[in-house]
Scaffold this active site. Structure first.
Site, PDB file in Angstrom:
ATOM      1  N   ARG A  64       0.842  -1.189   0.000  1.00 16.60           N
ATOM      2  CA  ARG A  64       0.000   0.000   0.000  1.00 16.60           C
ATOM      3  C   ARG A  64       0.881   1.244   0.000  1.00 16.60           C
ATOM      4  O   ARG A  64       1.878   1.319   0.710  1.00 16.60           O
ATOM      5  CB  ARG A  64      -0.919   0.026   1.222  1.00 16.60           C
ATOM      6  CG  ARG A  64      -2.158  -0.853   1.093  1.00 16.60           C
ATOM      7  CD  ARG A  64      -3.125  -0.247   0.084  1.00 16.60           C
ATOM      8  NE  ARG A  64      -4.375  -0.980  -0.023  1.00 16.60           N
ATOM      9  CZ  ARG A  64      -4.615  -1.930  -0.916  1.00 16.60           C
ATOM     10  NH1 ARG A  64      -3.660  -2.299  -1.758  1.00 16.60           N
ATOM     11  NH2 ARG A  64      -5.793  -2.519  -0.966  1.00 16.60           N
TER      12      ARG A  64
ATOM     13  N   HIS B 179      -0.397   0.318 -10.306  1.00 18.19           N
ATOM     14  CA  HIS B 179      -1.136  -0.589  -9.406  1.00 18.19           C
ATOM     15  C   HIS B 179      -1.717  -1.777 -10.184  1.00 18.19           C
ATOM     16  O   HIS B 179      -2.930  -1.978 -10.243  1.00 18.19           O
ATOM     17  CB  HIS B 179      -2.252   0.161  -8.672  1.00 18.19           C
ATOM     18  CG  HIS B 179      -2.686  -0.534  -7.412  1.00 18.19           C
ATOM     19  ND1 HIS B 179      -3.225   0.141  -6.343  1.00 18.19           N
ATOM     20  CD2 HIS B 179      -2.684  -1.857  -7.057  1.00 18.19           C
ATOM     21  CE1 HIS B 179      -3.533  -0.725  -5.376  1.00 18.19           C
ATOM     22  NE2 HIS B 179      -3.216  -1.946  -5.797  1.00 18.19           N
TER      23      HIS B 179
ATOM     24  N   GLU C  57      -3.366   7.566  -5.262  1.00 13.35           N
ATOM     25  CA  GLU C  57      -3.569   7.058  -6.629  1.00 13.35           C
ATOM     26  C   GLU C  57      -4.800   7.692  -7.277  1.00 13.35           C
ATOM     27  O   GLU C  57      -5.802   7.918  -6.615  1.00 13.35           O
ATOM     28  CB  GLU C  57      -3.723   5.534  -6.582  1.00 13.35           C
ATOM     29  CG  GLU C  57      -2.460   4.848  -6.082  1.00 13.35           C
ATOM     30  CD  GLU C  57      -2.619   3.336  -5.943  1.00 13.35           C
ATOM     31  OE1 GLU C  57      -3.722   2.815  -6.214  1.00 13.35           O
ATOM     32  OE2 GLU C  57      -1.639   2.675  -5.572  1.00 13.35           O
TER      33      GLU C  57
END
Length: 327
Positions: free
Chosen positions: A237, A284, A266
């Site tokens: 994360r 991601h 993000e």
């Protein structure tokens, strides 16, 4: 009324950007209720009366739960669930499920690919070929770093961390780890502090979940402990990293390179990380294959089916494992 007919009356709230495969399964099994995004301001009176479940990979906060008084379960898409207020869910006896295991091997594969890209500079080498530099300028420069002789520390030795460790063993690399507690049955060297782990290795891979206890855990002190030959990879994360400190460490030579698949805000990536020549950055995509995302979607919906047909979840998160189905 048959069980299939009973399930067909259960209203499940699904945001517009949810998995298409999961939405199709929900359509066939439940009564899908669409919403633009998981925002309590968009909850209608009918939703308040009828919605009993949410299927989402977006954040579900306390206000959203409070807006749906008949909510029984939040089926979260993904292994990480830090965007769900699980404390509030547990207090309100709302079950929260996630999708572990089915993405473990995919994320571990991505981690190794990102590690090699970071160390051997392979994305830039491919660009060198594609833009004609190989023809115009000769061979791509030798990579300054190598995987050979490295020692790897894993921050977060859960399912994914262990899958990464198995792969690293096949590369002939020693592995150590830091967790909140030692994992029984693992032979890897355990460090009780993250700083101790960073001091003992030259390659640090973070698979830690996002939480208050891991917020910016990888900071200037940890990066300094990793050292000038250090490589940092984050597949967990973005919130676990102090990105300002990381950008400074990359710029001033505190560490050698970083490979990142996750970021704190993000899809916004700090310009200092984008501009750094010693980073390999991914949007991601740790579990982002059609095969794995379909399996995650299926498990997400299977949790809803199990909850409303058998009154039990398949993969509850630890914080809500005590929650019982309502009569």
């Amino acid at each position: 009324m048959t069980m299939a007919e009973q399930l067909n009356t259960v209203a499940i709230l699904v945001p517009a950007d949810f998995s298409g495969h999961a939405a199709e399964r929900i359509d066939r099994t439940f009564r899908r209720v669409g919403i633009g995004r998981t925002d309590p301001a968009l909850v209608t009176e009918e939703m308040r009366r009828t919605v009993r479940g949410i299927a989402s990979f977006a954040g579900i906060d306390a206000a959203m739960m409070d807006a749906l008084p008949n909510l029984e379960i939040i089926a979260s898409f993904g292994v990480g669930y830090d965007s769900v207020d699980v404390g509030h869910a547990a207090a309100k006896d709302i079950m929260v499920t996630n999708t572990p295991d089915v993405l473990t091997e995919e994320v571990a594969d991505t981690t190794i690919g990102l590690l090699i890209n970071t160390i051997r500079d392979l994305p830039r080498a491919e660009t060198w070929l594609r833009d004609g530099s190989w023809v115009r300028k000769s061979n791509y420069p030798l990579s300054r770093l190598t995987l050979r002789g490295r020692s790897v520390g894993i921050f977060g030795m859960g399912r994914i961390g262990q899958a990464i460790a198995r792969r690293l063993e096949a590369f002939g690399l020693p592995v150590a780890y830091h967790n909140r507690r030692r994992v029984e049955g693992l032979a890897y060297q355990y460090h009780s502090t993250l700083k101790g782990l960073a001091e003992a290795v030259d390659t640090l891979i973070s698979v830690a979940p996002g939480s208050a206890s891991t917020q910016k855990a990888v900071n200037a002190e940890i990066l300094s402990a990793l050292g000038a030959n250090g490589v940092f990879v984050n597949i967990g994360r973005g919130s676990t990293v102090d990105e300002t400190a990381l950008a400074a460490a990359l710029a001033n030579g505190t560490i050698a390179a970083a490979g990142l698949d996750v970021f704190a805000d993000e899809p916004n990536v700090p310009k200092a990380l984008l501009d750094a020549p010693n980073t390999s950055l991914l949007p991601h995509v740790g579990s982002a294959s059609e095969h794995t995302r379909r399996a995650m979607a299926d498990l997400c919906v299977d949790n809803l089916v199990s909850w409303f047909s058998e009154r039990r979840p398949l993969t509850p998160v630890p914080e809500t494992v005590h929650v019982k189905a309502r009569n």
